[in-house]
Write an enzyme that holds these catalytic residues in place. Structure first.
Site, mmCIF file in Angstrom:
data_model
loop_
_atom_site.group_PDB
_atom_site.id
_atom_site.type_symbol
_atom_site.label_atom_id
_atom_site.label_comp_id
_atom_site.label_asym_id
_atom_site.label_seq_id
_atom_site.Cartn_x
_atom_site.Cartn_y
_atom_site.Cartn_z
ATOM 1 N N HIS A 14 -2.895 -8.401 -3.201
ATOM 2 C CA HIS A 14 -2.303 -7.336 -4.020
ATOM 3 C C HIS A 14 -0.999 -6.889 -3.352
ATOM 4 O O HIS A 14 -0.958 -6.678 -2.145
ATOM 5 C CB HIS A 14 -3.268 -6.156 -4.132
ATOM 6 C CG HIS A 14 -2.674 -4.943 -4.791
ATOM 7 N ND1 HIS A 14 -2.277 -3.828 -4.080
ATOM 8 C CD2 HIS A 14 -2.397 -4.684 -6.089
ATOM 9 C CE1 HIS A 14 -1.794 -2.924 -4.917
ATOM 10 N NE2 HIS A 14 -1.856 -3.413 -6.143
ATOM 11 N N HIS A 60 8.050 -2.571 -4.536
ATOM 12 C CA HIS A 60 7.070 -1.726 -5.206
ATOM 13 C C HIS A 60 7.845 -0.633 -5.923
ATOM 14 O O HIS A 60 8.409 0.263 -5.292
ATOM 15 C CB HIS A 60 6.092 -1.131 -4.176
ATOM 16 C CG HIS A 60 4.854 -0.590 -4.798
ATOM 17 N ND1 HIS A 60 3.994 0.261 -4.135
ATOM 18 C CD2 HIS A 60 4.306 -0.787 -6.021
ATOM 19 C CE1 HIS A 60 2.985 0.572 -4.924
ATOM 20 N NE2 HIS A 60 3.147 -0.043 -6.069
#
Length: 477
Positions: A14, A60
């Site tokens: 992830h 991110h």
């Protein structure tokens, strides 16, 4: 390795590009390389336009993480993809791009991976190919391109943007990771929140580059319109990937447990950490595996007991990153789908004897555990699996000795041994502070060989110690 991909648990990362926490760490290709060297087969990249809108960065989104160029990540994936396993690497893309940048990504993928890139023969696969058919291939999975929507600036979540209280260095016990402690998660960056576009106007597809980008997607992600019952419907001529957060899966499992299992017999389910795990902690993977979820996505840069379970599971099958799901998860026995919460009879009994341990005096400094005396070691042995099988037991502590001898035996009655993992931890008893960590290991019960074995231990990150071993005996009844 000749069954469709949906028949396997797949070692899944992830936010694979993050070096540390989810909010302010650097983005880099280094954690991707490290994950691939551990056998991880699914790499996640969040792709965004750079500040000039003329190139693609991995970061991110809407955080303080520093970006890395997409092309650098792709080149590193190509170089290291098959260093540990010949079986396919799946790149899941969280796409936040305009159509012209999607075209640029398509060009990057084609030029970087060349013949390694797997192209589906038709727009939608009716069944996934097998890992054997896809050896040394790179597979792209994302939502089909659609009209570009600029991401709105998120509302401030200042109250939430802090690290959770310092967790135990080893992480919580898996049995303690339950829904009660989990606050509502409104982070949907990983979810398939927009439905599949099965027609209509798909923005940018008039350009050859955008059409090429769509053609590269072998595993289509997306969530159909409607409630969960509709989302989990199985389509006859099309397989797809669905993503659910750890919380969404737990809530879904309460009412639709058998529907999830049935869905994962043909389709791929990806589970990802809740958005408030800012410190890159992980969750209990068994909830996903019990329901047939192939991609239980973990923050590989973290540490703790949950990650030890993940590493332990994928020591199976030669560490190739693909583990065949048990038959009862894949087949409907007597027209009944496997129900993880069913009260099942004991299927197998395992006896584990812990004889002794050695090697700490070579791998640790003599003052590491206690300044003035040898350590006081004890061993914890237990099972992770379905709730009915989970248990931990403990030896007595042996005081003031570097080579402890316990000679203790434990019995474990297993209802679902196919999903059970043996957990072993060594701790050093400390009167004044928390007990010290002395090593750990974890592996599937299905991989156990009967008899007396020298079992190597690993550190918190999952790296094997040079010399530390436990002498143990395993016996099935």
């Amino acid at each position: 390795m000749t069954a469709p991909l949906s028949h396997y648990y797949i070692y899944t990362g992830h936010n694979s590009y993050l070096t540390g926490n989810q909010l302010s760490s650097d983005c880099s290709d280094v954690p991707i390389i490290e994950a691939l060297k551990r056998g991880v087969r699914v790499v996640e990249l969040d792709i965004w336009p750079n500040s000039e809108k003329d190139n693609v960065h991995v970061l991110h989104g809407r955080t303080l993480t520093t970006p890395v160029e997409l092309i650098k990540c792709l080149k590193s994936i190509k170089e290291h993809a098959f260093s540990e396993s010949p079986y396919p690497v799946i790149i899941t893309l969280e796409d936040h791009l305009t159509p012209d940048l999607q075209a640029k990504v398509a060009q990057m993928l084609i030029e970087t991976f060349e013949d390694m890139l797997f192209y589906p023969e038709s727009e939608f696969l009716k069944e996934f190919p097998s890992p054997e058919q896809l050896k040394y291939r790179i597979i792209i999975s994302t939502k089909p391109p659609r009209e570009y929507l600029k991401a709105q600036n998120g509302n401030g979540r200042g109250d939430d943007l802090h690290m959770s209280e310092e967790e135990d260095l080893w992480g919580k016990e898996p049995s303690e990771l339950n829904t009660d402690e989990r606050e509502e998660d409104d982070d949907t960056s990983d979810s398939d929140s927009s439905e599949d576009n099965n027609g209509g106007n798909i923005g940018g597809l008039s350009s050859p580059g955008a059409r090429e980008y769509k053609h590269l997607i072998a595993i289509h992600a997306g969530k159909p319109k409607g409630g969960l019952k509709e989302v989990l419907k199985i389509e006859l001529n099309k397989v797809r990937r669905l993503s659910l957060s750890e919380q969404a899966l737990e809530k879904a499992a309460e009412s639709y447990g058998t529907d999830i299992v049935r869905f994962t017999q043909k389709n791929i389910l990806r589970v990802y950490p809740k958005g408030t795990r800012f410190n890159s902690s992980n969750y209990k993977p068994l909830i996903g595996w019990m329901h047939g979820a192939q991609m239980v996505a973990f923050n590989m840069q973290g540490y703790g007991r949950s990650l030890w379970l993940m590493q332990g599971m994928f020591r199976a099958n030669g560490g190739c990153g693909y583990v065949k799901k048990p038959d009862f998860v894949m087949k409907n026995l007597d027209n009944q789908v496997f129900y993880p919460k069913a009260n099942l009879p004991v299927k197998k009994t395992l006896k584990v004897k812990v004889y002794m341990g050695d090697g700490w005096h070579l791998d640790f400094k003599h003052t590491h555990f206690d300044l003035y005396s040898p350590p006081d070691f004890y061993t914890r042995v237990g099972i992770a699996g379905v709730p009915a099988d989970e248990i931990m037991k403990q030896t007595k502590k042996k005081e003031d000795i570097w080579t402890p001898s316990w000679e203790e035996e434990f019995t474990f009655q297993l209802k679902v041994p196919e999903l059970a993992l043996l957990r072993v931890e060594v701790h050093e008893h400390d009167l004044s502070e928390k007990d010290d960590f002395g090593g750990q290991t974890c592996f599937p019960i299905s991989e156990l060989k009967q008899g007396i074995r020298a079992v190597p231990l690993f550190d918190r990150k999952g790296n094997k110690y040079n010399t530390i071993r436990l002498l143990m005996r395993f016996h099935f009844i």
